[in-house]
Design an enzyme around this catalytic site. Structure first.
Site, PDB file in Angstrom:
ATOM      1  N   LYS A  43       2.154  -3.569   6.483  1.00  0.00           N
ATOM      2  CA  LYS A  43       2.598  -3.674   4.878  1.00  0.00           C
ATOM      3  C   LYS A  43       4.012  -3.799   4.949  1.00  0.00           C
ATOM      4  CE  LYS A  43      -1.593  -4.316   3.489  1.00  0.00           C
ATOM      5  NZ  LYS A  43      -1.935  -5.676   2.848  1.00  0.00           N
ATOM      6  N   SER A  81       0.906  -1.156   0.015  1.00  0.00           N
ATOM      7  CA  SER A  81      -0.091  -0.075  -0.045  1.00  0.00           C
ATOM      8  C   SER A  81       0.693   1.196   0.042  1.00  0.00           C
ATOM      9  CB  SER A  81      -0.791  -0.102   1.013  1.00  0.00           C
ATOM     10  OG  SER A  81      -1.408   1.159   1.380  1.00  0.00           O
ATOM     11  N   TYR A  99      -1.655  -0.073   9.992  1.00  0.00           N
ATOM     12  CA  TYR A  99      -1.998  -0.637   8.916  1.00  0.00           C
ATOM     13  C   TYR A  99      -0.583  -0.588   7.931  1.00  0.00           C
ATOM     14  CZ  TYR A  99      -3.622  -1.101   4.026  1.00  0.00           C
ATOM     15  OH  TYR A  99      -3.656  -1.340   2.898  1.00  0.00           O
TER      16      TYR A  99
END
Ligand code: UDP
Length: 324
Positions: free
Chosen positions: A143, A115, A139
């Site tokens: 990643k 991302s 989040y």
């Protein structure tokens, strides 16, 4: 060639599955249906209900597979701040379990859904792959953690990987084959669609005092079918080349106001919007450089202009009784 898509019932995953099938690949899907919809998985794919956290589920789904596209993950940045453990467990722990299962089965090709959240606040624009990686929420950190582990330990164990850093995915299959919209979406485009079809009364515009052309936030929206095509090119490239990390964006920035204006035109609906305060952690502007993807994969976007993005979504979101 057979590809396993984890999270293949999800929003992006179901589009990747379609693209693989359309291009003649055999496809298996592993999904726990915590977010995705079984109806969105094309019937040509073999479906396994299960979790990447469970090695037995992985073993069943990996049978006869040559490469894995790993998309099973939670993706709500705001929720990851409230509940980082959920993100750590699934996005990091689940991915490591899956990679272990792949090694057990002698499978070495891995396409990873990363991302733009790995970059955090942009220090310059457009953001290329050399931009510092400083995630500002758990989040994005999950990643980045997996990207690091792929680079540092799984490469040594024979895994060849492609990390695909998505910008803002939007749109729906042009042929209308993905029918079930995401439940309780967090992103701007589906929220605008819900305000257009009456699922919600209005939407909040998070700030109109940014230093952008109209004061609202600017993002790089990429059509999910364009995004899906890059996955197929990535799987193919991994057959003959080493690992790589690329941005996937349209390289065009659209503001929230431009999204709203286009959505009002395309849908013919008023779409009520209230200007509220800025959302914490939102950069004013985030736009990709996707030059590396273009050079490495010969990839280009076809459907990522704002009107195509929104009209492909309205086909799914428009009320059944409406006549247009
Ligand atoms: N946004 C908004 N209202 C919403 C959701 C999003 O104004 O209900 C804005 C947000 O501030 C950002 C853009 O729309 O400028 C895209 O937000 P989204 O959450 O879709 O993606 P992000 O880039 O934050 O991951």
């Amino acid at each position: 060639m057979k590809v396993l898509v984890t999270g293949g019932a999800g929003y992006i995953g179901s589009h990747v599955v379609l693209e693989l099938l359309d291009q003649g690949f055999d496809v298996s899907v592993l999904d726990d249906l915590s977010m995705g919809a079984r109806e969105n998985v094309d019937e040509r794919a073999e479906f396994f209900l299960g979790s990447i956290l469970n090695p037995e589920d992985n073993a069943k789904a990996l049978e006869g597979v040559d490469a894995v596209i790993h998309m099973a993950a939670f993706k709500a940045a705001g929720e990851s701040v409230e509940n980082p453990e959920k993100y750590e467990k699934n996005n990091v722990g689940g991915t490591l379990t899956l990679l272990g299962s792949m090694l057990d089965h002698g499978i070495h090709r891995f396409v990873f859904s990363s991302s733009a959240a790995v970059y955090g606040d942009p220090q310059y624009l457009p953001v290329d792959e050399k931009h510092p990686v400083v995630p500002i929420n758990p989040y994005g950190q999950t990643k980045l953690d997996i990207e690091g582990k792929l680079e540092n330990s799984y490469s040594d164990r024979g895994i060849r990987f492609a990390s695909l850093r998505y910008f803002n995915a939007a749109g729906y299959d042009i042929l209308g084959r993905v029918r079930i919209p995401e439940a309780a979406p967090n992103n701007l485009l589906p929220i605008v669609m819900e305000a257009a079809n009456g699922t919600r009364a209005s939407l909040d515009v998070f700030g109109n005092d940014y230093e952008t052309r109209d004061g609202t936030g600017v993002r790089d929206y990429i059509h999910v079918t364009d995004l899906a095509k890059a996955h197929i090119l990535a799987v193919e490239r991994l057959e003959k080349s080493s690992s790589f990390t690329i941005n996937l964006g349209s390289e065009k920035g659209y503001s929230v106001q431009e999204v709203l204006d286009t959505a009002r035109t395309v849908t013919g609906m008023p779409i009520l919007a209230n200007i509220t305060g800025r959302r914490p952690g939102d950069p004013p502007k985030l736009v990709a450089s996707s030059q590396k993807a273009k050079e490495l994969l010969g990839w280009s976007t076809k459907h990522s202009d704002l009107e195509s993005l929104i009209s492909s979504m309205w086909e799914i979101y428009k009320p059944a009784e409406a006549t247009f």
